[in-house]
Design an enzyme around this catalytic site. Structure first.
Site, mmCIF file in Angstrom:
data_model
loop_
_atom_site.group_PDB
_atom_site.id
_atom_site.type_symbol
_atom_site.label_atom_id
_atom_site.label_comp_id
_atom_site.label_asym_id
_atom_site.label_seq_id
_atom_site.Cartn_x
_atom_site.Cartn_y
_atom_site.Cartn_z
ATOM 1 N N GLY A 37 0.780 -1.232 0.000
ATOM 2 C CA GLY A 37 0.000 0.000 0.000
ATOM 3 C C GLY A 37 0.812 1.283 0.000
ATOM 4 N NE ARG A 91 -12.194 -14.111 -9.756
ATOM 5 C CZ ARG A 91 -11.066 -13.806 -9.137
ATOM 6 N NH1 ARG A 91 -10.425 -14.698 -8.413
ATOM 7 N NH2 ARG A 91 -10.569 -12.593 -9.205
ATOM 8 C CG HIS A 126 1.799 -1.760 -15.797
ATOM 9 N ND1 HIS A 126 1.456 -3.035 -15.397
ATOM 10 C CD2 HIS A 126 2.895 -1.884 -16.595
ATOM 11 C CE1 HIS A 126 2.306 -3.895 -15.948
ATOM 12 N NE2 HIS A 126 3.181 -3.227 -16.675
ATOM 13 C CD GLU A 161 -14.307 -3.474 -22.078
ATOM 14 O OE1 GLU A 161 -13.430 -2.877 -22.757
ATOM 15 O OE2 GLU A 161 -15.307 -2.897 -21.608
ATOM 16 C CB ALA A 213 7.774 6.582 -12.019
ATOM 17 C CD GLU A 214 4.828 1.822 -9.134
ATOM 18 O OE1 GLU A 214 3.901 1.515 -8.371
ATOM 19 O OE2 GLU A 214 5.735 1.026 -9.434
#
Ligand code: GRF
Length: 207
Positions: free
Chosen positions: A12, A66, A110, A148, A180-181
Site C-alpha cells: 500500500g 468466481r 503499472h 476490458e 515515478a509511481e
C-alpha cells in the site's frame, strides 16, 4: 468532491502516496471513501485504519465460485458509490461487469512504460525482472484507464526511470515506485478531480 475507492493487495505505498497528497493539498477536492483489499494481510489495510479511512476485505478464496465473488466485489464498490476507482497494486482481475459499470472511471498504476512489459503475467516484481532480462536502459510507470483488456486502456500519464548497471529487480522496483509511481498516481487523480482529463477515441487529452 471526487469520491475515490482505492483497491489494494499488498504494502500500500501507492495508497499512502494518495493519502499524503490529499493531506498536503497536492490532490484537491478528493476524498477516499473506501479502501478495498482482496488480501486480509495487506499492510495497506493498516494504512487505511491509521488514516481513519473505511476499509473492506473480501477474498475470492472465501467464495465458492468466481461469479459469486465478482458479484460481492461489484456490490462493495457500488455501496461505496465512488466517482473513481483507483487500482493501486491491486492483483484482482477486475470483472467485466465492473469495467462496464465504471467505464473510464477506473485507473491503474503499472510499473513500466506501456506498451512495454505489460499484459498477462506482467505484474509486481516480474515486470522488473523482464525489463532487466531484456537489458532496456529506460523503464518507468504508467497510469491508465482500465478497459476490458489487460493494461490496454487509454494512457493518462507516464514517467521514465533510468536503469542502472547494478540494478536487481528489487532495487529497480523501489526506484520506479519512488521516482515515478508515487508521483504520477496522485498527479493523475488530481487532474481527474479538477475535471481536466478527457477520453476521446481511446486517447486521453489533458485540458
Ligand atoms: C506497485 O509496483 C504497482 O505498480 C504494482 O504493484 C506494486 C504495489 O505496491 N502494480 P504498493 O502496494 O502500492 O506498495
Amino acid at each position: 468532491m471526487l469520491r475515490i475507492a482505492v483497491c489494494v493487495s499488498g504494502g500500500g505505498t501507492n495508497l499512502q502516496a494518495i493519502i499524503d497528497a490529499i493531506k498536503d493539498g497536492n490532490i484537491k477536492n478528493t476524498e477516499i471513501v473506501l479502501v478495498y483489499s482482496n488480501n486480509p494481510n495487506a499492510y495497506a489495510l493498516e494504512r487505511a485504519k491509521n488514516a481513519g479511512i473505511p476499509s473492506k476485505c473480501i477474498s475470492p478464496k472465501s467464495f465458492e465460485t468466481r461469479e459469486l465473488f465478482n458479484e460481492a466485489f461489484l456490490n462493495t464498490l457500488e455501496e461505496a458509490n465512488p466517482d473513481l476507482i483507483v487500482l493501486a497494486g491491486c492483483l484482482v482481475v477486475i470483472p467485466k461487469k465492473v469495467v462496464s459499470k465504471f467505464k473510464n472511471r477506473i485507473i491503474n498504476i503499472h510499473p513500466s512504460l506501456i506498451p512495454s512489459f505489460c499484459g498477462t503475467g506482467f505484474y509486481g516484481i516480474h515486470v522488473h525482472e523482464k525489463a532487466l532480462e531484456r537489458g532496456v536502459r529506460v523503464t518507468g510507470a504508467t497510469v491508465h484507464f482500465v478497459d476490458e483488456g489487460t493494461d490496454t486502456g487509454p494512457i493518462i500519464l507516464q514517467k521514465a526511470v533510468m536503469i542502472k548497471q547494478d540494478d536487481t529487480p528489487k532495487i529497480l522496483q523501489q526506484r520506479v515506485m519512488e521516482e515515478a509511481e508515487w508521483k504520477i498516481l496522485p498527479e493523475a487523480i488530481n487532474l481527474i478531480a479538477q475535471g481536466k482529463v478527457r477520453v476521446e477515441d481511446r486517447k486521453v487529452y489533458i485540458d
